[in-house]
Design a protein around this motif. Sequence first.
Motif, PDB file in Angstrom:
ATOM      1  N   THR A   1      -0.200  -3.391  -8.987  1.00 29.22           N
ATOM      2  CA  THR A   1      -0.541  -2.186  -9.750  1.00 29.22           C
ATOM      3  C   THR A   1       0.702  -1.635 -10.452  1.00 29.22           C
ATOM      4  OG1 THR A   1      -0.199  -0.860  -7.749  1.00 29.22           O
ATOM      5  CG2 THR A   1      -2.451  -1.555  -8.232  1.00 29.22           C
ATOM      6  N   VAL A   2       0.478  -0.932 -11.539  1.00 28.26           N
ATOM      7  CA  VAL A   2       1.580  -0.348 -12.306  1.00 28.26           C
ATOM      8  C   VAL A   2       1.350   1.152 -12.447  1.00 28.26           C
ATOM      9  CG1 VAL A   2       2.005  -2.466 -13.603  1.00 28.26           C
ATOM     10  CG2 VAL A   2       0.391  -0.793 -14.496  1.00 28.26           C
ATOM     11  N   PRO A   3       2.409   1.930 -12.696  1.00 30.18           N
ATOM     12  CA  PRO A   3       2.243   3.370 -12.915  1.00 30.18           C
ATOM     13  C   PRO A   3       1.302   3.637 -14.093  1.00 30.18           C
ATOM     14  CG  PRO A   3       4.556   2.837 -12.591  1.00 30.18           C
ATOM     15  CD  PRO A   3       3.826   1.532 -12.719  1.00 30.18           C
ATOM     16  N   MET A   4       0.593   4.742 -14.018  1.00 25.40           N
ATOM     17  CA  MET A   4      -0.374   5.089 -15.051  1.00 25.40           C
ATOM     18  C   MET A   4       0.302   5.102 -16.430  1.00 25.40           C
ATOM     19  SD  MET A   4      -2.903   8.392 -15.270  1.00 25.40           S
ATOM     20  CE  MET A   4      -3.651   7.977 -13.706  1.00 25.40           C
ATOM     21  N   GLY A   5      -0.333   4.459 -17.378  1.00 27.93           N
ATOM     22  CA  GLY A   5       0.174   4.446 -18.742  1.00 27.93           C
ATOM     23  C   GLY A   5       1.033   3.244 -19.079  1.00 27.93           C
ATOM     24  N   GLU A   6       1.462   2.492 -18.052  1.00 26.06           N
ATOM     25  CA  GLU A   6       2.286   1.321 -18.322  1.00 26.06           C
ATOM     26  C   GLU A   6       1.398   0.079 -18.489  1.00 26.06           C
ATOM     27  OE1 GLU A   6       5.660   0.635 -15.899  1.00 26.06           O
ATOM     28  OE2 GLU A   6       6.301   2.736 -15.882  1.00 26.06           O
ATOM     29  N   PRO A   7       1.865  -0.923 -19.250  1.00 23.22           N
ATOM     30  CA  PRO A   7       1.037  -2.112 -19.501  1.00 23.22           C
ATOM     31  C   PRO A   7       0.649  -2.832 -18.215  1.00 23.22           C
ATOM     32  CG  PRO A   7       2.941  -2.070 -20.966  1.00 23.22           C
ATOM     33  CD  PRO A   7       3.156  -0.986 -19.960  1.00 23.22           C
ATOM     34  N   LYS A   8      -0.597  -3.244 -18.144  1.00 28.76           N
ATOM     35  CA  LYS A   8      -1.089  -3.957 -16.964  1.00 28.76           C
ATOM     36  C   LYS A   8      -0.267  -5.208 -16.689  1.00 28.76           C
ATOM     37  CE  LYS A   8      -5.098  -6.517 -15.268  1.00 28.76           C
ATOM     38  NZ  LYS A   8      -6.472  -7.002 -15.566  1.00 28.76           N
ATOM     39  N   MET A   9       0.139  -5.911 -17.762  1.00 30.42           N
ATOM     40  CA  MET A   9       0.865  -7.161 -17.591  1.00 30.42           C
ATOM     41  C   MET A   9       2.302  -6.960 -17.095  1.00 30.42           C
ATOM     42  SD  MET A   9      -1.256  -9.608 -18.101  1.00 30.42           S
ATOM     43  CE  MET A   9      -0.358 -11.121 -18.455  1.00 30.42           C
TER      44      MET A   9
END
Length: 447
Positions: free
Chosen positions: A151-159
């Motif tokens: 998972t990534v922080p909200m707003g950052e690219p999924k990839m």
Amino acid sequence: MKKTLAQNTIHFDSKLSFLKEVIEYRLKDNYTNEIPVFLKFDKIMSDDSLFSKFVREKELSLEEVITLLLAIVPHISPDFFTKIISDFLPNGGGLPDFGGVKGKNHRGIIPTGETVQFIVAGSDIQKRMQLTEMFYEEHLFFKEGVLYLGTVPMGEPKMSGRLMLAEEYIELFTTGNILKPSLSKDFLAERIDTQLDWDDLVVQNKTLQQIKEIEVWLDYNDIVLNDWNMKSRIKPGYRILFSGPPGTGKTLTATLLGKFTGKDVYRIDLSMIVSKYIGETEKNLSKLFDKAKNKSWILFFDEADAIFGKRTDVRDAHDKYANQEVSYLLQRIEAHSGLVILATNFRNNIDTAFTRRFQSIIEFENPSYKERLSLWKKNLPNKIALDKSVSLEEISKKYPLTGANIINVVQYICLKTIASKHKSILLETVLEGIKKEYLKEGKMVKI
């Protein structure tokens, strides 16, 4: 073990050499005026390592193999990426296109989805977008729980999420061992097994016949769904409710089903899963079912009353979230493709709206005289004789004990007889054990 380990790891030298050349090809192609030649891929997966066998069995593409290799690198060569980049940039500098993140403890580079995009596609936007499909739910990596993006922080690219290879595949590819998860805060289930056989299970005949139906499903479900093309009509998985008093064989039945069909049985105590904090119960269940996805495990939910009681009218926020927990459990159970068994001591506590979701409801009743006599005969030690004063027929008629009760009494008898150096099992020892068992459960008995 040593042979398997060597067999798997010796081939990683060539695989990592291949991956190194692939990365160097991409760096030269993107950042220099050279026109590099892409290396051949035909023989790199022809060896007998488990990694190569997996690649061949699943018919993975070059892109998928590169992705798998990228995911496993941090676990076997922590400085692999750092060395390549340092050699390419001897005067220092960074490569934002390369992706990758730093770990909390890991000192090297942990590849991300962006790393895959860069190494496989370079600056080809269309191909970079196509590579995102490897992380969709429809892809083999997700379906079989092999690999996923963190998972990534909200707003950052999924990839930009880190490339994460499932623990069991890390273990399988590197050591050849099949990793079996153990009870922890992240996996609230315990693997259980038994040394007993079906002959040791003493239940009423109608119960035994229903249990045999489960074996039939375990043996032939794949044929029905795949060979007979019934996937569109029949829901995946099989859901069963075991109902009956404690000690009547529910847990033993689950372990025997696993033992004789070659499947691991994981016991989940729902009283441990349920949390007073909003959302935690669903989170615990999600971790469990995600781990069990596409595994041939038998999930045995004990103490189902902890969550599966009769649905309540919504009077306050607590009732609302309690009902949501039940709905979420039902949703995950119905979507699960394996065998799920829920055990309850009180069937009347289960809402009828839920019982309709089960393919089978099996009653485990307290043993009758006939079953109690069989339990005594099967479980008393054959290394020492019964005293003439002991009549198992009389004891079975007089004392309505469950199978678990009888096992406890037998253990007491064995220890007491050895400690007392008696040549045979005395009636008074048997009665002492029975009395002790009754008192433990707060029951009165005349001995």
